[in-house]
Scaffold this motif. Sequence first.
Motif, PDB file in Angstrom:
ATOM      1  N   TRP A  50      -8.749  -0.959   4.864  1.00  0.00           N
ATOM      2  CA  TRP A  50      -7.877  -1.847   4.085  1.00  0.00           C
ATOM      3  C   TRP A  50      -6.886  -2.573   5.015  1.00  0.00           C
ATOM      4  O   TRP A  50      -6.691  -3.781   4.901  1.00  0.00           O
ATOM      5  CB  TRP A  50      -7.129  -1.048   3.001  1.00  0.00           C
TER       6      TRP A  50
ATOM      7  N   ASP B  75      -0.235  -4.111  -8.392  1.00  0.00           N
ATOM      8  CA  ASP B  75      -1.260  -4.447  -7.405  1.00  0.00           C
ATOM      9  C   ASP B  75      -1.307  -3.496  -6.223  1.00  0.00           C
ATOM     10  O   ASP B  75      -2.048  -3.734  -5.259  1.00  0.00           O
ATOM     11  CB  ASP B  75      -1.012  -5.873  -6.873  1.00  0.00           C
TER      12      ASP B  75
ATOM     13  N   GLN C 222      -2.136  -0.752  -3.537  1.00  0.00           N
ATOM     14  CA  GLN C 222      -3.326   0.001  -3.123  1.00  0.00           C
ATOM     15  C   GLN C 222      -2.892   1.432  -2.854  1.00  0.00           C
ATOM     16  O   GLN C 222      -1.924   1.649  -2.128  1.00  0.00           O
ATOM     17  CB  GLN C 222      -3.907  -0.588  -1.837  1.00  0.00           C
TER      18      GLN C 222
ATOM     19  N   ALA D 217       0.838  -1.201   0.000  1.00  0.00           N
ATOM     20  CA  ALA D 217       0.000   0.000   0.000  1.00  0.00           C
ATOM     21  C   ALA D 217       0.870   1.246   0.000  1.00  0.00           C
ATOM     22  O   ALA D 217       1.962   1.256   0.570  1.00  0.00           O
ATOM     23  CB  ALA D 217      -0.922   0.016   1.216  1.00  0.00           C
TER      24      ALA D 217
END
Lengths: 215, 215
Positions: free
Chosen positions: A203, A183, A185, A154
């Motif tokens: 998340w 991928d 976030q 992330a």
Amino acid sequence: MHQVMEWNEDVSDAVKAELAEHNICLINVLGSPGAGKTSTILSLIERLRSKYRIGVIEGDIAGQIDADTIHAQGIPVVQLDTDGACHIEAMSIQHILKEFDLTALDVIFVENIGNLVCPAEFNIGEHFRLALLSIPEGDDKVEKYPLMFATSQALAMNKYDLKEYFGFDDERVERSARGVNPDVQVFRVSSRDGMGLEELTSWVSHRIDEVRGTT
Amino acid sequence: MHQVMEWNEDVSDAVKAELAEHNICLINVLGSPGAGKTSTILSLIERLRSKYRIGVIEGDIAGQIDADTIHAQGIPVVQLDTDGACHIEAMSIQHILKEFDLTALDVIFVENIGNLVCPAEFNIGEHFRLALLSIPEGDDKVEKYPLMFATSQALAMNKYDLKEYFGFDDERVERSARGVNPDVQVFRVSSRDGMGLEELTSWVSHRIDEVRGTT
């Protein structure tokens, strides 16, 4: 250097095994000096502490200013002083875990050294990485320091309230981040006005549940 | 590691000797990612280029965004790509000096890797260090990363226009800096509105003249 890295990977696996025994999720928080690592960890703790038992490992090359701040919130915190070294290694985590009561924890946040370079090279037994990039640092940082962003699950753009002031191009950052890490976030947050913190918390909580097998 | 450091000191001395042959002053510019190293170097160049012939060594772990910016100003610039390494060593400078026409230069600025930790440990043959700390990074950074500030002759607090917004205590920074480095020169600057840049330029120019024996 190559041998140091390999050895670090072995110790990182051992740390992960020890955490698994106690069903603890370890989160590695990375970013520049002043990106907002401590305040983001505090914001997440505030929103997650009713759900999980949380501890913090506070990495610093000197002093314990941040550890004191977190201790004041009643959260178990252990100071990891690297004595000048630019990153945390798995062996330090292995050593410092002994200072916690692991049966009393579900989640450990590790605040890594403020540095976009070296910490990215060392796994410390973490289940995932959260990278912070604050708006005043500029929108070219993913291109200049790609490894950190390539290896983080992330990315939170922090101090987002300053976007207009700095003419910060958040789309550029998101594009660059996805370029090295499809991928990833991406979150836009501000500790000042609370913007985006619920999304980030949600998340993080979801990832913790996945790691702990409680989803 | 200790041996690497000693060897670096020897090479640093050799770089200094080569610079002395051409009467060139080398300035090591240090600071976090996004502290404003490139923009401060550009501001100094703009104010000093009528007086000195200036070159730039642009350190990055990847890419050449900053080198392109400086090249666009018609300044000789050589990119030093550390290929992931967190600091510049004297040997890289020794190597890269060959890419300049040293007879055509009076001053070389080195923009070090954006990192408050590792670059501080390595002399690169510089005559002095200029450390940048930007307001959004927070007023506790000297206490957290003392070596960089202990070894720099000047400290510029950059993005000073944001002082009120961040509740940044500049007196605390100045006090901490003098605590580890009693002789440090402290400046408050803003590339945005030009504040403090004349004072910083004047000090830098004075130091250059001292090094070059032209005072």
